[in-house]
Design a protein around this motif. Sequence first.
Motif, PDB file in Angstrom:
ATOM      1  N   MET A   1      23.186  42.750  11.762  1.00  0.00           N
ATOM      2  CA  MET A   1      24.622  42.560  11.718  1.00  0.00           C
ATOM      3  C   MET A   1      25.053  41.743  12.934  1.00  0.00           C
ATOM      4  O   MET A   1      24.585  41.959  14.044  1.00  0.00           O
ATOM      5  N   LYS A   2      25.953  40.828  12.726  1.00  0.00           N
ATOM      6  CA  LYS A   2      26.457  39.968  13.800  1.00  0.00           C
ATOM      7  C   LYS A   2      27.749  40.549  14.361  1.00  0.00           C
ATOM      8  O   LYS A   2      28.577  41.087  13.634  1.00  0.00           O
ATOM      9  N   HIS A   3      27.915  40.436  15.686  1.00  0.00           N
ATOM     10  CA  HIS A   3      29.119  40.892  16.362  1.00  0.00           C
ATOM     11  C   HIS A   3      29.657  39.743  17.203  1.00  0.00           C
ATOM     12  O   HIS A   3      28.894  39.006  17.818  1.00  0.00           O
ATOM     13  N   LYS A   4      30.983  39.615  17.247  1.00  0.00           N
ATOM     14  CA  LYS A   4      31.613  38.611  18.106  1.00  0.00           C
ATOM     15  C   LYS A   4      31.997  39.286  19.410  1.00  0.00           C
ATOM     16  O   LYS A   4      32.646  40.320  19.417  1.00  0.00           O
ATOM     17  N   VAL A   5      31.561  38.698  20.521  1.00  0.00           N
ATOM     18  CA  VAL A   5      31.787  39.263  21.840  1.00  0.00           C
ATOM     19  C   VAL A   5      32.435  38.208  22.721  1.00  0.00           C
ATOM     20  O   VAL A   5      32.036  37.041  22.699  1.00  0.00           O
ATOM     21  N   LYS A   6      33.452  38.611  23.499  1.00  0.00           N
ATOM     22  CA  LYS A   6      34.077  37.705  24.457  1.00  0.00           C
ATOM     23  C   LYS A   6      33.375  37.885  25.795  1.00  0.00           C
ATOM     24  O   LYS A   6      33.217  38.996  26.276  1.00  0.00           O
ATOM     25  N   ILE A   7      32.926  36.764  26.361  1.00  0.00           N
ATOM     26  CA  ILE A   7      32.260  36.794  27.658  1.00  0.00           C
ATOM     27  C   ILE A   7      32.939  35.791  28.581  1.00  0.00           C
ATOM     28  O   ILE A   7      33.647  34.896  28.129  1.00  0.00           O
ATOM     29  N   GLN A   8      32.708  35.957  29.876  1.00  0.00           N
ATOM     30  CA  GLN A   8      33.238  35.017  30.851  1.00  0.00           C
ATOM     31  C   GLN A   8      32.090  34.132  31.326  1.00  0.00           C
ATOM     32  O   GLN A   8      31.075  34.623  31.809  1.00  0.00           O
ATOM     33  N   VAL A   9      32.287  32.830  31.185  1.00  0.00           N
ATOM     34  CA  VAL A   9      31.268  31.846  31.519  1.00  0.00           C
ATOM     35  C   VAL A   9      31.751  31.019  32.704  1.00  0.00           C
ATOM     36  O   VAL A   9      32.875  30.517  32.697  1.00  0.00           O
ATOM     37  N   PRO A  10      30.915  30.866  33.757  1.00  0.00           N
ATOM     38  CA  PRO A  10      31.322  30.003  34.875  1.00  0.00           C
ATOM     39  C   PRO A  10      31.255  28.523  34.480  1.00  0.00           C
ATOM     40  O   PRO A  10      30.266  28.058  33.944  1.00  0.00           O
ATOM     41  N   VAL A  11      32.352  27.798  34.741  1.00  0.00           N
ATOM     42  CA  VAL A  11      32.440  26.381  34.390  1.00  0.00           C
ATOM     43  C   VAL A  11      32.921  25.627  35.624  1.00  0.00           C
ATOM     44  O   VAL A  11      33.814  26.083  36.328  1.00  0.00           O
ATOM     45  N   GLU A  12      32.310  24.472  35.898  1.00  0.00           N
ATOM     46  CA  GLU A  12      32.739  23.648  37.028  1.00  0.00           C
ATOM     47  C   GLU A  12      33.865  22.728  36.581  1.00  0.00           C
ATOM     48  O   GLU A  12      33.751  22.032  35.580  1.00  0.00           O
ATOM     49  N   LYS A  13      34.966  22.751  37.325  1.00  0.00           N
ATOM     50  CA  LYS A  13      36.105  21.890  37.012  1.00  0.00           C
ATOM     51  C   LYS A  13      36.509  21.124  38.262  1.00  0.00           C
ATOM     52  O   LYS A  13      36.231  21.539  39.370  1.00  0.00           O
ATOM     53  N   ARG A  14      37.188  20.014  38.037  1.00  0.00           N
ATOM     54  CA  ARG A  14      37.698  19.231  39.146  1.00  0.00           C
ATOM     55  C   ARG A  14      39.116  19.694  39.453  1.00  0.00           C
ATOM     56  O   ARG A  14      39.956  19.773  38.583  1.00  0.00           O
ATOM     57  N   GLY A  15      39.351  19.995  40.700  1.00  0.00           N
ATOM     58  CA  GLY A  15      40.669  20.431  41.132  1.00  0.00           C
ATOM     59  C   GLY A  15      41.457  19.275  41.708  1.00  0.00           C
ATOM     60  O   GLY A  15      41.204  18.097  41.418  1.00  0.00           O
ATOM     61  N   LEU A  16      42.378  19.603  42.557  1.00  0.00           N
ATOM     62  CA  LEU A  16      43.204  18.608  43.213  1.00  0.00           C
ATOM     63  C   LEU A  16      42.335  17.725  44.112  1.00  0.00           C
ATOM     64  O   LEU A  16      41.438  18.209  44.786  1.00  0.00           O
ATOM     65  N   PHE A  17      42.565  16.433  44.114  1.00  0.00           N
ATOM     66  CA  PHE A  17      41.813  15.446  44.909  1.00  0.00           C
ATOM     67  C   PHE A  17      40.347  15.345  44.497  1.00  0.00           C
ATOM     68  O   PHE A  17      39.502  14.922  45.269  1.00  0.00           O
ATOM     69  N   GLY A  18      39.993  15.797  43.290  1.00  0.00           N
ATOM     70  CA  GLY A  18      38.634  15.649  42.783  1.00  0.00           C
ATOM     71  C   GLY A  18      37.622  16.624  43.336  1.00  0.00           C
ATOM     72  O   GLY A  18      36.429  16.426  43.195  1.00  0.00           O
ATOM     73  N   ILE A  19      38.086  17.692  43.977  1.00  0.00           N
ATOM     74  CA  ILE A  19      37.167  18.701  44.528  1.00  0.00           C
ATOM     75  C   ILE A  19      36.691  19.586  43.393  1.00  0.00           C
ATOM     76  O   ILE A  19      37.486  20.115  42.614  1.00  0.00           O
ATOM     77  N   LYS A  20      35.381  19.789  43.303  1.00  0.00           N
ATOM     78  CA  LYS A  20      34.825  20.630  42.257  1.00  0.00           C
ATOM     79  C   LYS A  20      34.946  22.094  42.639  1.00  0.00           C
ATOM     80  O   LYS A  20      34.768  22.462  43.795  1.00  0.00           O
ATOM     81  N   LYS A  21      35.284  22.917  41.641  1.00  0.00           N
ATOM     82  CA  LYS A  21      35.331  24.350  41.875  1.00  0.00           C
ATOM     83  C   LYS A  21      34.814  25.051  40.621  1.00  0.00           C
ATOM     84  O   LYS A  21      34.869  24.504  39.524  1.00  0.00           O
ATOM     85  N   THR A  22      34.291  26.266  40.799  1.00  0.00           N
ATOM     86  CA  THR A  22      33.765  27.035  39.690  1.00  0.00           C
ATOM     87  C   THR A  22      34.830  28.015  39.218  1.00  0.00           C
ATOM     88  O   THR A  22      35.385  28.772  39.998  1.00  0.00           O
TER      89      THR A  22
END
Length: 62
Positions: A1-22
């Motif tokens: 049986m399949k179950h749908k689960v919500k998880i939190q995944v770390p993603v790298e994004k660009r913030g203000l002035f192009g600084i990367k943050k997780t």
Amino acid sequence: MKHKVKIQVPVEKRGLFGIKKTVLEESTVEVDGKTWRKMQKERENRPYSIEEMMLYDSLFGD
């Protein structure tokens, strides 16, 4: 049986002035029954969070 689960995944994004943050983003994944039961057991056995400890302290007056 399949179950749908919500998880939190770390993603790298660009913030203000192009600084990367997780950043943690929520995503939905499908897992099988065996993995789902394992995740449920881990969730039951996790330690209390700070908020839960503060709530219990206020309730019981410790």
